[in-house]
Each structure stands twice: as C-alpha cells, then as structure tokens.
Design a protein around this motif. Structure first.
Motif: not given
Lengths: 272, 265
Positions: A159-183
């Motif tokens: 698709d010629d674009e960058g993709r970004l995901y974060f995960y919760d402790a159960l392993g569910t993945q969420f795709e983020m359109a703009e930004f993601a943070v953790a810690g």
C-alpha cells in the motif's frame, strides 16, 4: 567447540510450516514467555517512554535510553527501538528482559518464515506473531513480573505507506492513524501530541526534520515529569534512539543529526 | 542377506552406482567470489529454484531429487536458526553445521542400505567478513564434504566437476566485477552441462569444444532459466542473500549471442 545439539526430530520432522516457535520447542530451546508461578519478590527493571509518529515518509519511532528499577536508574544506554526486519521496528516498554527476548523471537520468526517458506511473511502474519507473543506473556504480566507493551511500526510496501500499531497485555493489536505512545512517561505526552496534531500541524504532513523535532520535544517533556524517562541529556552525551521506517527500509538517525535538530528546534525554540 | 562383509560392500557399491546414475544430467551449480562477496549460479527449468538462502551469511545450491534437496535444505535452515537464536549468529558456521550435524546425518542415510539414499549434492557458501576468504563447501551424497576458498562446483558426476574446474583455471573471470564473474560462472556451468548430457562417453569424457559449449548454451537459454544469487557484503541488512533479478543477469544473454556459431542456428 561445542557439539551442535540436534534432536532426531529435526531431521525426521522438517515441516514446521515456517513457525519458528514450534521449531524452538522441537529443538528444546522453548522460550519461557508463558511461565506461571508465585510472584517473586524482586524489584524488576523497567524501560520507559517510547513513542512513534506517522510522518510524510513513513513512521518515526523513538525511545529514551533509561531503564529503572523502582527509584533506581539501572542503565542509561538502553536501546528500546529494535530492528525486527528490513522494514519493521519494535519499540519496547516494560520489562526489558522479556521485551528483548520477544524482539529476538520476532526477528527470527520473520527470517525463518522467509527462508523456509520461500516467501516473505505477510504483514498480517507479522502482526499476528507479535500478538501471540504478547498474549503468551500474559501469565508474567498478571503476576506483575514482566509486562511488555510493544509498539510495532512497519512499512507496507503493497500500500506504500507506513503503519503503526500498539498492543495491550492480552495481545490485542490497535492500528494508530497518527501516533502511539507507551511506557511510564507516555501519559505526559499523549495529550501534547493530540494537541499538536489537532491544532498546530498535522503530524502526517511533517517531513523528517519536523518529525524529529516533535519527537525530541516530546521526550524532553516526558523526562521533565517522569523520573524514569531519560530524555535528551546534553551533559552526558546520551541521545535517544530514533529510527525512521520508510519505503527504503529502517534508518537509524545519527547522533550528529539529532544534536543539530535538538539545538535548533528544541533548545533554540525555547520561548523563555 | 547383508551379513557377509562382501555382500554389504557390494550393496554399497550398487548404491553408489544407483545414486550416480540418478544424479547424472543434473544441472551443475557454480560458486565464485566477486568484489562484494560470493555468487552462486545455475540453470533450471522455468518456475523452479535451486539456490536458497540458509542464514544471514549462508546460502546453498542443491542438485538431485527435489525431495532430498528440500529435506537437507530445511535441516540446514532449522539448525542454523536454532543455533543462532540459542547462541549467536557468529556461532553459525558451515564448518560446524556440516561437521557435527549435516554430514553425519547424510552418511547415516547413505549407510542404511535398506532405505532410500539421499540423491542430492550440495554447494554451500559462507560469506566471510571483510579481509577473510569466502568459503565454498561441497557436500556429496555419501556425507563427504570438502571446502575451498577460491571457487565451488557441484555437478552430477566428478568427471564433470573436474572439467569445470579445469575450464575455470584456464578461463578465470576477467575481473572481480559481478558481470565478469557471472559470465565466467555461465561458461563453467556450460562445460559441466555438456559433459553430463553427453550420453556416450561416461568414463573419460573430453573437454567439450567451444562450439559444443556455445550450442548447449543457446539451447539452455531458449528452454531454461538462468538463476543467480549473491551473498552481498555491501548490503546494510544483516541478511546478505539476494536472488539476482532478470536485469542483473541480462549480460549473460548478450554473451551467448556473441558466441561462435550463433548465426547458423
């Protein structure tokens, strides 16, 4: 020279369908992610603020360098952004021991799949693999021994674009359109990123330099409020890790470039 | 039946003949060093593959029965990845993989006279770090292996391998540039292919003439596909293997077009 350990099953049973975890199990090198038991009374080492933003060319992923245990700074040169393959990186927060192991398993899984199955693992396949690793770690997470919450950034060549995901402790993945943070430092900068993206300038319109400046500012903000975040430390010559994930692959931004952007856009834009 | 020593020896002898007969005519694999690493070259039918990535700095080319090639290929990959994961990528060397795991297993298969032998030969290559020589290993169907650092050749018969080596000694690559090395590899492959597809002279085959080689190459270019891969030290990625694309090997077709006798066919 050590003798190679080769169980007969590796010779007779060669079909692991490209699944590296099954191979590791068969070879007697099982990864101990799913262990359960009594919670040990130990002070665990934790790694802190990581963030990733989608910008014009792909995804910029950043991590500070500090690892802490309780109130103690254990290490100030931790690399929390790890190359997983030529077009993917994983940024870790939480227990570094488990996170590094997870990143290593992931890296081997992708390469093993490609070499054994003679094709690249699909992007969905890669995401599922990480999801499975995070979920397998749930036992540790529930005991408070080692939770790992990764960010995963990859460049989707189809698709010629960058993709970004974060995960919760159960392993569910969420795709983020703009930004993601953790810690631990992430709570302080999440709102700041939202503010910037909504009322200042859309992150996706930033070029590399602007994205780098935003990222360095956010890390400094996180370090300001969160003692467990290292930020950018001019005096000790420790700079954060920043990796750009683009069509051309993963590029680690050089220290000289980061210092230049920092001097110009972080310190140089100080209004005080 | 095999309790008497001479009968067992006879059985092994039959086995060698059987495997050699099955391997005769298989498309050879040639390995040569070049400026940035190592090249593997072979020719195979459309849609097939004979050159494979094994690990970060390891690759192999296999000839023989596809099921046996696949079994050994997977074994090498499984071993390399478990070893690299448990220890380090630096501990995964061909010398160790072959010495302690692959060669003994192939030998065991070969010795089990009641079971089907491994009908395959391998050329394996390990990309050296800068300043060291790249090593080419050949693994025979009986578990024997040897290594060289100047070139690697695996063909269906040892006669073909000898003539290929002799051709390479007489006509080494013009330079260490990729194109020149590929062209040398193509000509060496063609000699092996000529020898092994000559159905009349088995024991002491002569070096094929330039015309024979040219004719075989034109035939191969029309019917088959050239396959080439490199272990490229210059790439930034940890995985150094790269299969060459059609445009990377276009110069081979130009070379074949310029060979003697091209206008008559």
């Amino acid at each position: 020279m050590d003798k190679l350990t080769l169980p007969p099953s590796l010779w007779q049973h060669t079909d692991f369908q490209g699944d590296f975890l099954t191979l590791l199990g068969a070879a007697g090198h099982g990864v101990q992610l799913g262990e359960t038991g009594d919670s040990a009374n130990i002070t665990q080492v934790e790694a802190t603020t990581v963030l990733a933003i989608r910008y014009a060319d792909g995804v910029l992923v950043a991590g500070d360098r500090r690892a802490t245990a309780g109130n103690t700074i254990m290490y100030d040169r931790a690399d929390k952004v790890i190359d997983v393959d030529d077009h993917s990186v994983m940024a870790i927060s939480g227990s570094p021991a488990l996170a590094y192991e997870m990143a290593r398993v992931l890296e081997y899984s992708f390469r093993y799949y490609r070499r054994s199955q003679l094709q690249e693992l699909s992007m969905e396949g890669k995401l599922r693999t990480l999801s499975r690793l995070v979920r397998d770690n749930l036992g540790m997470a529930l005991q408070g021994i080692g939770v790992v919450l990764p960010l995963f950034a990859t460049y989707d060549l189809a698709d010629d674009e960058g993709r970004l995901y974060f995960y919760d402790a159960l392993g569910t993945q969420f795709e983020m359109a703009e930004f993601a943070v953790a810690g631990s430092g992430s709570v302080w900068i999440r709102g700041a990123l939202y503010y910037q993206n909504r009322w200042q300038r859309r992150l996706i319109d930033s070029d590399l330099r602007e994205a780098t400046a935003t990222t360095l500012r956010m890390l400094e903000a996180a370090a300001h409020y969160d003692a467990a975040t290292g930020g950018v430390r001019e005096q000790t010559a420790i700079v954060p890790t920043l990796k750009a994930v683009t069509r051309d692959g993963v590029q680690t931004l050089e220290e000289g470039y980061l210092r230049e952007v920092y001097t110009d856009a972080v310190e140089g834009s100080d209004v005080r | 039946m095999y309790d008497e020593p001479h009968r067992w020896l006879q059985a092994v002898e039959n086995r060698i003949q059987y495997v050699e007969k099955r391997l005769r005519g298989a498309s050879p694999v040639v390995g040569l060093p070049y400026k940035d690493g190592a090249v593997l070259f072979t020719v195979c039918p459309h849609g097939q593959q004979k050159l494979y990535e094994v690990y970060d700095r390891l690759a192999l080319g296999g000839l023989g029965h596809p099921a046996d090639v696949e079994r050994l290929r997977m074994m090498a990959i499984n071993l390399a990845h478990t070893e690299g994961f448990a220890r380090s990528a630096a501990d995964v060397t061909l010398q160790r993989l072959l010495n302690f795991a692959i060669a003994p297993q192939v030998k065991t298969s070969f010795d089990e006279v009641f079971r089907s032998p491994v009908i395959a030969k391998f050329l394996m290559v390990e990309l050296a770090h800068a300043g060291e020589d790249t090593r080419f290993f050949t693994l025979n169907f009986d578990g024997n292996f040897s290594s060289r650092d100047t070139f690697g050749i695996a063909a269906g018969t040892h006669q073909a391998e000898e003539l290929m080596a002799s051709r390479l000694a007489d006509h080494p690559p013009a330079s260490d540039a990729l194109d020149d090395v590929l062209q040398a590899a193509l000509m060496v492959w063609a000699v092996g292919h000529c020898v092994d597809s000559n159905s009349t002279q088995y024991d002491d085959p002569p070096m094929p003439s330039d015309e024979e080689v040219a004719a075989k190459l034109r035939e191969a270019a029309a019917k088959l596909e050239f396959e080439a891969a490199v272990l490229d030290r210059a790439t930034a990625s940890r995985a150094k293997f790269r299969a060459l694309e059609a445009e990377d090997i276009a110069s081979l077709h130009t070379l074949i077009g310029e060979l003697p006798g091209g206008d008559e066919t």
